[in-house]
Motif scaffolding. Structure first.
Motif, PDB file in Angstrom:
ATOM      1  N   THR A   1      42.841  11.969 -36.071  1.00 10.41           N
ATOM      2  CA  THR A   1      41.549  11.468 -35.608  1.00 10.41           C
ATOM      3  C   THR A   1      40.670  11.122 -36.801  1.00 10.41           C
ATOM      4  OG1 THR A   1      41.694  12.995 -33.717  1.00 10.41           O
ATOM      5  CG2 THR A   1      39.559  11.941 -34.135  1.00 10.41           C
ATOM      6  N   PRO A   2      40.441   9.824 -37.078  1.00 10.90           N
ATOM      7  CA  PRO A   2      39.511   9.463 -38.149  1.00 10.90           C
ATOM      8  C   PRO A   2      38.081   9.769 -37.737  1.00 10.90           C
ATOM      9  CG  PRO A   2      40.284   7.501 -37.004  1.00 10.90           C
ATOM     10  CD  PRO A   2      41.040   8.662 -36.418  1.00 10.90           C
ATOM     11  N   GLU A   3      37.256  10.186 -38.688  1.00 13.90           N
ATOM     12  CA  GLU A   3      35.864  10.517 -38.420  1.00 13.90           C
ATOM     13  C   GLU A   3      34.968   9.805 -39.425  1.00 13.90           C
ATOM     14  OE1 GLU A   3      35.724  14.798 -38.568  1.00 13.90           O
ATOM     15  OE2 GLU A   3      36.511  14.986 -36.529  1.00 13.90           O
TER      16      GLU A   3
ATOM     17  N   THR B   1      48.089   5.984 -52.381  1.00 13.22           N
ATOM     18  CA  THR B   1      48.109   6.541 -51.028  1.00 13.22           C
ATOM     19  C   THR B   1      48.684   7.948 -51.092  1.00 13.22           C
ATOM     20  OG1 THR B   1      48.386   4.398 -49.924  1.00 13.22           O
ATOM     21  CG2 THR B   1      49.079   6.346 -48.699  1.00 13.22           C
ATOM     22  N   PHE B   2      48.012   8.901 -50.474  1.00 14.32           N
ATOM     23  CA  PHE B   2      48.597  10.234 -50.353  1.00 14.32           C
ATOM     24  C   PHE B   2      48.652  10.642 -48.890  1.00 14.32           C
ATOM     25  CE2 PHE B   2      44.086  11.382 -50.902  1.00 14.32           C
ATOM     26  CZ  PHE B   2      43.905  12.302 -49.887  1.00 14.32           C
ATOM     27  N   THR B   3      49.725  11.307 -48.527  1.00 11.51           N
ATOM     28  CA  THR B   3      49.918  11.788 -47.167  1.00 11.51           C
ATOM     29  C   THR B   3      50.791  13.028 -47.208  1.00 11.51           C
ATOM     30  OG1 THR B   3      50.825  11.280 -44.974  1.00 11.51           O
ATOM     31  CG2 THR B   3      51.851  10.170 -46.856  1.00 11.51           C
ATOM     32  N   ASP B   4      50.343  14.098 -46.557  1.00  9.90           N
ATOM     33  CA  ASP B   4      51.074  15.356 -46.584  1.00  9.90           C
ATOM     34  C   ASP B   4      51.306  15.769 -48.045  1.00  9.90           C
ATOM     35  OD1 ASP B   4      52.323  17.583 -45.627  1.00  9.90           O
ATOM     36  OD2 ASP B   4      54.163  16.580 -45.025  1.00  9.90           O
ATOM     37  N   GLU B   5      52.547  15.916 -48.479  1.00  9.76           N
ATOM     38  CA  GLU B   5      52.827  16.309 -49.856  1.00  9.76           C
ATOM     39  C   GLU B   5      53.283  15.129 -50.723  1.00  9.76           C
ATOM     40  OE1 GLU B   5      52.067  19.251 -50.972  1.00  9.76           O
ATOM     41  OE2 GLU B   5      51.473  19.897 -48.961  1.00  9.76           O
ATOM     42  N   SER B   6      53.174  13.921 -50.216  1.00  8.70           N
ATOM     43  CA  SER B   6      53.658  12.743 -50.933  1.00  8.70           C
ATOM     44  C   SER B   6      52.509  11.909 -51.481  1.00  8.70           C
ATOM     45  CB  SER B   6      54.522  11.868 -50.011  1.00  8.70           C
ATOM     46  OG  SER B   6      55.640  12.583 -49.543  1.00  8.70           O
ATOM     47  N   LYS B   7      52.736  11.332 -52.674  1.00  4.93           N
ATOM     48  CA  LYS B   7      51.763  10.409 -53.271  1.00  4.93           C
ATOM     49  C   LYS B   7      52.504   9.148 -53.715  1.00  4.93           C
ATOM     50  CE  LYS B   7      50.137  10.769 -57.488  1.00  4.93           C
ATOM     51  NZ  LYS B   7      49.399  11.134 -58.719  1.00  4.93           N
ATOM     52  N   TYR B   8      51.944   7.986 -53.352  1.00  5.20           N
ATOM     53  CA  TYR B   8      52.550   6.711 -53.707  1.00  5.20           C
ATOM     54  C   TYR B   8      51.546   5.890 -54.517  1.00  5.20           C
ATOM     55  CZ  TYR B   8      55.548   8.204 -49.856  1.00  5.20           C
ATOM     56  OH  TYR B   8      56.366   8.937 -49.026  1.00  5.20           O
ATOM     57  N   GLU B   9      52.047   5.128 -55.489  1.00  2.00           N
ATOM     58  CA  GLU B   9      51.181   4.336 -56.352  1.00  2.00           C
ATOM     59  C   GLU B   9      51.734   2.917 -56.516  1.00  2.00           C
ATOM     60  OE1 GLU B   9      50.532   6.197 -60.104  1.00  2.00           O
ATOM     61  OE2 GLU B   9      49.684   8.035 -59.250  1.00  2.00           O
TER      62      GLU B   9
ATOM     63  N   ALA C   1      58.455   2.637 -44.058  1.00  2.00           N
ATOM     64  CA  ALA C   1      58.132   1.211 -43.963  1.00  2.00           C
ATOM     65  C   ALA C   1      56.695   0.937 -43.505  1.00  2.00           C
ATOM     66  CB  ALA C   1      59.130   0.517 -43.038  1.00  2.00           C
ATOM     67  N   PRO C   2      56.152   1.645 -42.507  1.00  2.00           N
ATOM     68  CA  PRO C   2      54.769   1.371 -42.094  1.00  2.00           C
ATOM     69  C   PRO C   2      53.742   1.631 -43.208  1.00  2.00           C
ATOM     70  CG  PRO C   2      55.909   2.618 -40.401  1.00  2.00           C
ATOM     71  CD  PRO C   2      56.776   2.649 -41.624  1.00  2.00           C
ATOM     72  N   ILE C   3      53.982   2.665 -44.032  1.00  2.00           N
ATOM     73  CA  ILE C   3      53.068   2.968 -45.141  1.00  2.00           C
ATOM     74  C   ILE C   3      53.144   1.880 -46.198  1.00  2.00           C
ATOM     75  CG2 ILE C   3      52.583   4.614 -47.004  1.00  2.00           C
ATOM     76  CD1 ILE C   3      53.469   6.854 -45.184  1.00  2.00           C
ATOM     77  N   LEU C   4      54.350   1.384 -46.490  1.00  2.00           N
ATOM     78  CA  LEU C   4      54.513   0.285 -47.432  1.00  2.00           C
ATOM     79  C   LEU C   4      53.804  -0.969 -46.936  1.00  2.00           C
ATOM     80  CD1 LEU C   4      55.772  -1.119 -49.893  1.00  2.00           C
ATOM     81  CD2 LEU C   4      57.860  -1.439 -48.534  1.00  2.00           C
ATOM     82  N   THR C   5      53.931  -1.280 -45.660  1.00  2.00           N
ATOM     83  CA  THR C   5      53.269  -2.460 -45.086  1.00  2.00           C
ATOM     84  C   THR C   5      51.761  -2.351 -45.200  1.00  2.00           C
ATOM     85  OG1 THR C   5      55.086  -2.802 -43.514  1.00  2.00           O
ATOM     86  CG2 THR C   5      52.966  -3.829 -42.981  1.00  2.00           C
TER      87      THR C   5
ATOM     88  N   VAL D   1      41.835   5.370 -44.106  1.00  2.00           N
ATOM     89  CA  VAL D   1      42.656   6.481 -43.649  1.00  2.00           C
ATOM     90  C   VAL D   1      43.245   6.074 -42.303  1.00  2.00           C
ATOM     91  CG1 VAL D   1      42.771   8.906 -43.008  1.00  2.00           C
ATOM     92  CG2 VAL D   1      41.212   8.195 -44.803  1.00  2.00           C
ATOM     93  N   VAL D   2      44.566   6.022 -42.225  1.00  2.00           N
ATOM     94  CA  VAL D   2      45.260   5.625 -41.002  1.00  2.00           C
ATOM     95  C   VAL D   2      46.457   6.550 -40.788  1.00  2.00           C
ATOM     96  CG1 VAL D   2      44.554   3.201 -41.216  1.00  2.00           C
ATOM     97  CG2 VAL D   2      46.713   3.961 -42.241  1.00  2.00           C
ATOM     98  N   ASP D   3      47.114   6.359 -39.672  1.00  2.00           N
ATOM     99  CA  ASP D   3      48.378   7.041 -39.393  1.00  2.00           C
ATOM    100  C   ASP D   3      49.384   5.967 -39.001  1.00  2.00           C
ATOM    101  OD1 ASP D   3      50.414   8.799 -38.752  1.00  2.00           O
ATOM    102  OD2 ASP D   3      49.582   9.315 -36.783  1.00  2.00           O
ATOM    103  N   SER D   4      49.824   5.205 -39.976  1.00  2.00           N
ATOM    104  CA  SER D   4      50.649   4.031 -39.699  1.00  2.00           C
ATOM    105  C   SER D   4      52.041   4.385 -39.180  1.00  2.00           C
ATOM    106  CB  SER D   4      50.777   3.162 -40.953  1.00  2.00           C
ATOM    107  OG  SER D   4      51.400   3.879 -42.000  1.00  2.00           O
ATOM    108  N   ASP D   5      52.573   5.547 -39.587  1.00  2.00           N
ATOM    109  CA  ASP D   5      53.910   5.923 -39.117  1.00  2.00           C
ATOM    110  C   ASP D   5      53.873   6.842 -37.895  1.00  2.00           C
ATOM    111  OD1 ASP D   5      52.927   8.118 -40.411  1.00  2.00           O
ATOM    112  OD2 ASP D   5      54.643   8.394 -41.748  1.00  2.00           O
ATOM    113  N   LYS D   6      52.668   7.036 -37.334  1.00  2.00           N
ATOM    114  CA  LYS D   6      52.484   7.736 -36.051  1.00  2.00           C
ATOM    115  C   LYS D   6      53.090   9.149 -36.032  1.00  2.00           C
ATOM    116  CE  LYS D   6      50.597   3.956 -34.582  1.00  2.00           C
ATOM    117  NZ  LYS D   6      49.124   3.864 -34.549  1.00  2.00           N
ATOM    118  N   ASN D   7      52.890   9.893 -37.117  1.00  2.00           N
ATOM    119  CA  ASN D   7      53.371  11.274 -37.148  1.00  2.00           C
ATOM    120  C   ASN D   7      52.226  12.282 -37.103  1.00  2.00           C
ATOM    121  OD1 ASN D   7      52.311  10.937 -39.697  1.00  2.00           O
ATOM    122  ND2 ASN D   7      54.082  11.759 -40.780  1.00  2.00           N
ATOM    123  N   ASP D   8      51.008  11.783 -36.794  1.00  2.00           N
ATOM    124  CA  ASP D   8      49.804  12.620 -36.705  1.00  2.00           C
ATOM    125  C   ASP D   8      49.459  13.299 -38.016  1.00  2.00           C
ATOM    126  OD1 ASP D   8      48.869  12.162 -34.091  1.00  2.00           O
ATOM    127  OD2 ASP D   8      50.446  13.427 -33.260  1.00  2.00           O
TER     128      ASP D   8
END
Length: 206
Positions: free
Chosen positions: A24-26, A154-162, A188-192, A121-128
């Motif tokens: 839930t984005p706020e 981009t960071f999500t959970d324990e992963s960071k991408y640059e 793939a959704p995060i890359l897109t 801030v999104v949830d592109s891969d729909k994993n909440d």
């Protein structure tokens, strides 16, 4: 009758828990920042993001810290800045720092600055689990033979991408390029999503 009323209460609690666990984005506001975080640095808070997901409540804070006075009139600020992205998880009354990303100006540029409009801030891969993305621009001197540089994180959970590269510039007749990219390891959704943000800002507007 009393037992029925209790059952309804339990259903309500279950529904509320399920809602909290969904991404839930706020709306971000500086008033959401705890005082102990505000007092850590004498820095300018320039933006951020706030969201909830199945891990808990998150707060992303983007700050610019003046290092010394600007060396060139082309600098967009009055001082040369270091930028910091601070991400905090709030769960069960505990504050946990998830990320601290620091970026300073480089040898051949005049400043480092966040592009506020690129913060998402999104949830592109729909994993909440929320995916927080922000973009840093390194401003080059006016006489430089290459244009400014971008760094998207981009960071999500324990992963960071640059993703890092050079902006495309018609004035310098320079075609931009991506020099470093580990988003190829991301879902793939995060890359897109990252490519969409990069393409929006990778061309010099002047």
């Amino acid at each position: 009758m009393f037992a029925c009323q209790e059952a309804k209460k339990d259903d309500s609690k279950t529904t509320q828990t399920e809602q909290v666990e969904k991404f839930t984005p706020e709306t971000f506001s500086e008033t959401d920042i705890p005082e102990n975080i505000k007092k850590q640095e004498k820095a300018k808070i320039i933006g951020g993001a706030k969201w909830k997901d199945k891990q808990g409540s998150f707060l992303l804070i983007l700050v610019e810290i003046p290092l010394f006075k600007k060396l060139s009139k082309e600098s967009p600020n009055d001082s040369i800045n270091q930028v910091e992205a601070q991400a905090y998880l709030f769960k069960n009354g505990i504050q946990i720092q998830k990320y601290l990303i620091v970026e300073s100006h480089k040898v051949f540029d005049i400043d480092a600055k966040f592009i506020k409009e690129a913060t998402t801030v999104v949830d592109s891969d729909k994993n909440d689990i929320g995916e927080a993305t922000f973009l840093i621009k390194h401003y080059m001197y006016a006489g430089a033979v290459v244009p400014s540089q971008l760094k998207l994180i981009t960071f999500t959970d324990e992963s960071k991408y640059e993703m890092e590269g050079t902006i495309s510039s018609k004035i310098l007749n320079y075609k931009g390029s991506i020099d470093k990219n580990n988003f190829t390891n991301a879902p793939a959704p995060i890359l897109t999503q990252a490519k969409q943000i990069w393409e929006k800002f990778w061309e010099e507007k002047q």
